[in-house]
Design a protein around this motif. Sequence first.
Motif, PDB file in Angstrom:
ATOM      1  N   GLY A 117       0.269   2.000  -9.600  1.00  0.00           N
ATOM      2  CA  GLY A 117       0.144   2.341  -8.168  1.00  0.00           C
ATOM      3  C   GLY A 117      -1.008   2.165  -7.429  1.00  0.00           C
ATOM      4  O   GLY A 117      -1.240   1.532  -6.473  1.00  0.00           O
ATOM      5  N   VAL A 118      -2.344   2.456  -8.307  1.00  0.00           N
ATOM      6  CA  VAL A 118      -3.409   2.279  -7.680  1.00  0.00           C
ATOM      7  C   VAL A 118      -3.586   0.737  -7.453  1.00  0.00           C
ATOM      8  O   VAL A 118      -4.153   0.230  -6.651  1.00  0.00           O
ATOM      9  CB  VAL A 118      -4.665   2.755  -8.442  1.00  0.00           C
ATOM     10  CG1 VAL A 118      -6.002   2.355  -8.225  1.00  0.00           C
ATOM     11  CG2 VAL A 118      -4.489   4.222  -8.477  1.00  0.00           C
TER      12      VAL A 118
ATOM     13  N   GLY B 224       2.484   1.714  -3.518  1.00  0.00           N
ATOM     14  CA  GLY B 224       1.721   2.059  -4.541  1.00  0.00           C
ATOM     15  C   GLY B 224       1.227   3.595  -4.197  1.00  0.00           C
ATOM     16  O   GLY B 224       1.117   4.264  -5.118  1.00  0.00           O
ATOM     17  N   SER B 225       1.166   4.050  -2.967  1.00  0.00           N
ATOM     18  CA  SER B 225       0.877   5.636  -2.646  1.00  0.00           C
ATOM     19  C   SER B 225       1.947   6.355  -3.299  1.00  0.00           C
ATOM     20  O   SER B 225       1.600   7.563  -3.772  1.00  0.00           O
ATOM     21  CB  SER B 225       0.517   5.604  -1.210  1.00  0.00           C
ATOM     22  OG  SER B 225      -0.452   4.885  -0.721  1.00  0.00           O
TER      23      SER B 225
ATOM     24  N   THR C 150      -4.085  -4.055  -0.110  1.00  0.00           N
ATOM     25  CA  THR C 150      -5.227  -4.033   0.622  1.00  0.00           C
ATOM     26  C   THR C 150      -5.689  -5.428   0.807  1.00  0.00           C
ATOM     27  O   THR C 150      -6.132  -5.817   1.601  1.00  0.00           O
ATOM     28  CB  THR C 150      -6.376  -2.992   0.186  1.00  0.00           C
ATOM     29  OG1 THR C 150      -6.009  -1.880   0.052  1.00  0.00           O
ATOM     30  CG2 THR C 150      -7.753  -2.978   0.883  1.00  0.00           C
TER      31      THR C 150
ATOM     32  N   GLN D 114       0.788  -1.135   0.085  1.00  0.00           N
ATOM     33  CA  GLN D 114       0.089   0.112   0.107  1.00  0.00           C
ATOM     34  C   GLN D 114       0.895   1.165  -0.019  1.00  0.00           C
ATOM     35  O   GLN D 114       0.644   2.282  -0.771  1.00  0.00           O
ATOM     36  CB  GLN D 114      -0.830   0.029   1.330  1.00  0.00           C
ATOM     37  CG  GLN D 114      -2.204  -0.877   1.298  1.00  0.00           C
ATOM     38  CD  GLN D 114      -2.906  -0.893   2.534  1.00  0.00           C
ATOM     39  OE1 GLN D 114      -2.453  -0.645   3.419  1.00  0.00           O
ATOM     40  NE2 GLN D 114      -4.032  -1.545   2.322  1.00  0.00           N
ATOM     41  N   ILE D 115       1.901   1.384   0.761  1.00  0.00           N
ATOM     42  CA  ILE D 115       2.809   2.505   0.877  1.00  0.00           C
ATOM     43  C   ILE D 115       3.352   2.676  -0.646  1.00  0.00           C
ATOM     44  O   ILE D 115       3.883   3.869  -1.199  1.00  0.00           O
ATOM     45  CB  ILE D 115       3.802   2.090   2.113  1.00  0.00           C
ATOM     46  CG1 ILE D 115       3.014   2.289   3.445  1.00  0.00           C
ATOM     47  CG2 ILE D 115       4.908   3.255   1.855  1.00  0.00           C
ATOM     48  CD1 ILE D 115       3.820   1.894   4.145  1.00  0.00           C
TER      49      ILE D 115
ATOM     50  N   VAL E  66       1.746   6.693  -6.973  1.00  0.00           N
ATOM     51  CA  VAL E  66       0.921   7.608  -7.458  1.00  0.00           C
ATOM     52  C   VAL E  66       1.286   9.037  -7.149  1.00  0.00           C
ATOM     53  O   VAL E  66       1.043   9.632  -7.884  1.00  0.00           O
ATOM     54  CB  VAL E  66      -0.490   7.482  -6.777  1.00  0.00           C
ATOM     55  CG1 VAL E  66      -1.348   8.699  -6.751  1.00  0.00           C
ATOM     56  CG2 VAL E  66      -1.067   5.900  -6.949  1.00  0.00           C
ATOM     57  N   LEU E  67       2.122   9.264  -6.130  1.00  0.00           N
ATOM     58  CA  LEU E  67       2.502  10.625  -5.829  1.00  0.00           C
ATOM     59  C   LEU E  67       3.639  11.035  -6.877  1.00  0.00           C
ATOM     60  O   LEU E  67       3.712  12.094  -7.203  1.00  0.00           O
ATOM     61  CB  LEU E  67       3.131  10.768  -4.560  1.00  0.00           C
ATOM     62  CG  LEU E  67       2.048  10.917  -3.299  1.00  0.00           C
ATOM     63  CD1 LEU E  67       2.930  10.822  -2.197  1.00  0.00           C
ATOM     64  CD2 LEU E  67       1.054  11.919  -3.371  1.00  0.00           C
TER      65      LEU E  67
ATOM     66  N   VAL F 198      -1.811  -0.625  -4.680  1.00  0.00           N
ATOM     67  CA  VAL F 198      -2.598  -0.196  -3.426  1.00  0.00           C
ATOM     68  C   VAL F 198      -3.730  -1.319  -3.113  1.00  0.00           C
ATOM     69  O   VAL F 198      -3.971  -1.907  -2.065  1.00  0.00           O
ATOM     70  CB  VAL F 198      -3.251   1.198  -3.337  1.00  0.00           C
ATOM     71  CG1 VAL F 198      -3.928   1.477  -2.247  1.00  0.00           C
ATOM     72  CG2 VAL F 198      -1.932   2.119  -3.353  1.00  0.00           C
TER      73      VAL F 198
END
Length: 84
Positions: free
Chosen positions: A61-62, A22-23, A69, A19-20, A26-27, A65
Amino acid sequence: MAQRAPKMPTFAGQGRAMQIEGSVAVLIAVAIAGGALAVAGPTNPIGFIFMTAGVVIALAGVYRVWRGTTFQVLEERIGPNLFD
């Protein structure tokens, strides 16, 4: 065509780590696309290429994430027996 089984997490905390990651992806994609808009603009071919690359990185990235999850839910439901 046979369906592949989803790859299971291999270590405790892998879901949260995904998750990190992927975030962060995205950034980075937002920074690439924003930089392309600021420097070249949406009508310049170079700006369009960098915006497209940003969208592809953001989608990856999404997806990361989402997978993270899913793995985190597996870790919570199954517990430590998942890694035995």
